[in-house]
Enzyme design. Structure first.
Site, PDB file in Angstrom:
ATOM      1  N   GLU A 172      -2.260  10.708   0.651  1.00  0.00           N
ATOM      2  CA  GLU A 172      -3.497   9.917   0.629  1.00  0.00           C
ATOM      3  C   GLU A 172      -3.817   9.325   1.997  1.00  0.00           C
ATOM      4  O   GLU A 172      -4.979   9.206   2.383  1.00  0.00           O
ATOM      5  CB  GLU A 172      -3.380   8.795  -0.403  1.00  0.00           C
ATOM      6  CG  GLU A 172      -4.672   8.037  -0.670  1.00  0.00           C
ATOM      7  CD  GLU A 172      -4.923   6.868   0.282  1.00  0.00           C
ATOM      8  OE1 GLU A 172      -6.052   6.373   0.338  1.00  0.00           O
ATOM      9  OE2 GLU A 172      -3.962   6.457   0.983  1.00  0.00           O
ATOM     10  N   GLU A 173      -2.780   8.968   2.741  1.00  0.00           N
ATOM     11  CA  GLU A 173      -2.993   8.291   4.019  1.00  0.00           C
ATOM     12  C   GLU A 173      -3.446   9.236   5.135  1.00  0.00           C
ATOM     13  O   GLU A 173      -3.798   8.783   6.220  1.00  0.00           O
ATOM     14  CB  GLU A 173      -1.699   7.580   4.457  1.00  0.00           C
ATOM     15  CG  GLU A 173      -1.239   6.464   3.536  1.00  0.00           C
ATOM     16  CD  GLU A 173      -2.123   5.234   3.600  1.00  0.00           C
ATOM     17  OE1 GLU A 173      -3.154   5.266   4.293  1.00  0.00           O
ATOM     18  OE2 GLU A 173      -1.777   4.238   2.945  1.00  0.00           O
ATOM     19  N   ASP A 193       0.839  -1.208   0.000  1.00  0.00           N
ATOM     20  CA  ASP A 193       0.000   0.000   0.000  1.00  0.00           C
ATOM     21  C   ASP A 193       0.870   1.252   0.000  1.00  0.00           C
ATOM     22  O   ASP A 193       1.294   1.720   1.045  1.00  0.00           O
ATOM     23  CB  ASP A 193      -0.903  -0.047   1.232  1.00  0.00           C
ATOM     24  CG  ASP A 193      -1.904   1.082   1.306  1.00  0.00           C
ATOM     25  OD1 ASP A 193      -2.098   1.772   0.292  1.00  0.00           O
ATOM     26  OD2 ASP A 193      -2.481   1.287   2.380  1.00  0.00           O
TER      27      ASP A 193
END
Length: 372
Positions: A155-156, A121
């Site tokens: 994004e995280e 990820d």
């Protein structure tokens, strides 16, 4: 002893790539996808330190003949946008993210598994998207204007990278293929988010005389119990809305009536964000000594997933897809190697075969949408 300096690198390379003896690795201009993936993972990119990996991707794509731009999303944080020739617009946008969750741990191999922070990820998606595009350009399966690449930061956490993709890019796309761990299946959709911070201000006193103070915990705990025992929205496709009481903090000592208490509540929203927001507020409004903040919320996302040859999957996590609100994409797909079940963990990994299979999957998706 000089021989050892020549033998050790060969032994190391064989160890790194021996799992691939029965696989077809992808090479473009003599460069290996597996080695590119290794280099990505070995560069730490926990927010806000994504610059080094962005620069590495920029250099790699430029050396393979693409036009590459770094776009500032925040201080020292840059998205990477790449395309062939001068064709800034493309029918399809291949995109994923280059930031990871903490803590960083380096690349390693155990059997067929590739470990390391971001190995799954989402640097697995980044690597496979890059080699999909380069190999299709090399074979002539795509031409300038068919596909472009976008890799974003943040994004995280706050989505700052994708949110910054606006008119400054001077580019448009019709179809988005978003890379995340989906077990090589097409995401049917994914849940949204509602974050809520609850704070109670009490008054300290000696615990032997509780009537002289105001216990913040005695106000907070019934509220949290109410949240845990309530029914929340359910969607036929995405399932139930779930909540996580993630953090609780209270008090100063065991013999002091707690003057403060706070908690963070995180909802995975499957249906009707507006109704959920109203219900949360109705439970918290009007409680004396209590205040709250809902700093972020996003609605559930429904995606395109009916493509011949692909299985589908329903996902409980959130993605950057809602943050690309500057462009009205006609179709949106979510696809990538690896499983979310090991992402964010201390044993994050991706199967080596998934990397190779993901390239084939991305190629099929691109060809399907170019012919659609």
């Amino acid at each position: 002893m000089l021989w050892i300096f020549y033998i050790l690198p060969l032994v190391y390379c064989q160890q790194v790539f021996n799992f691939n003896t029965d696989l077809h690795d992808y090479y473009v201009n003599g460069q290996s996808m597996l080695e590119f993936h290794k280099n990505l993972v070995d560069i730490p990119s926990v927010k806000p330190s994504e610059l080094a990996v962005a620069q590495y991707i920029e250099q790699f794509l430029s050396s393979n003949g693409l036009t590459v731009e770094l776009h500032k999303a925040a201080e020292n944080r840059y998205n990477v946008y790449a395309f062939a020739g001068d064709e800034r617009n493309s029918k399809i946008l291949l995109t994923s993210h280059i930031d990871t969750v903490p803590p960083f741990f380096p690349y390693s191999i155990d059997g067929s598994r590739i470990y390391g922070r971001g190995s799954c990820d989402a640097k697995a998606s980044v690597a496979t998207q890059v080699f999909t595009y380069l190999s299709m350009l090399q074979s002539g399966d795509v031409v300038p204007g068919d596909v472009s690449l976008l890799f974003v930061v943040g994004e995280e956490t706050d989505g700052v990278g994708m949110k910054s993709v606006g008119h400054s890019y001077n580019a448009s796309w019709e179809i988005g293929i978003f890379g995340e761990p989906t077990e090589l299946k097409l995401g049917v959709g994914h849940k949204g988010i509602l974050m809520c911070y609850v704070n109670v201000e009490g008054e300290a006193s000696h615990s032997g005389y509780p009537e002289l103070g105001i216990s913040a915990t005695e106000i907070l705990l019934p509220v949290l119990n109410d949240f845990l025992t309530s029914d929340w929205p359910v969607d036929e496709l995405l399932g139930p809305t779930t909540l996580n009481i993630a953090q609780i903090s209270a008090g100063v000592a065991a013999n002091v009536i707690p003057p403060f208490a706070n908690a963070s509540i995180f909802f995975r929203v499957s249906s009707d964000l507006e109704a959920l927001d109203k219900k949360v507020r109705s439970k918290l409004d009007g409680i004396e000594h209590l205040s709250y903040d809902i700093p972020f919320e996003s609605a559930p996302v429904y995606l395109d997933y009916e493509v011949p040859g692909f299985e589908s999957i329903i996902l409980a996590y959130a993605t950057d897809i809602p943050n690309l609100y500057h462009h009205n994409l006609t179709r949106r797909y979510l696809y990538g190697p690896g499983t979310i079940h090991v992402a964010h963990s201390d044993h994050e990994y991706v199967e080596s075969k998934d990397l190779v299979d993901a390239v084939d999957g991305y190629k099929k998706l691109i060809k399907y949408n170019l012919e659609y």
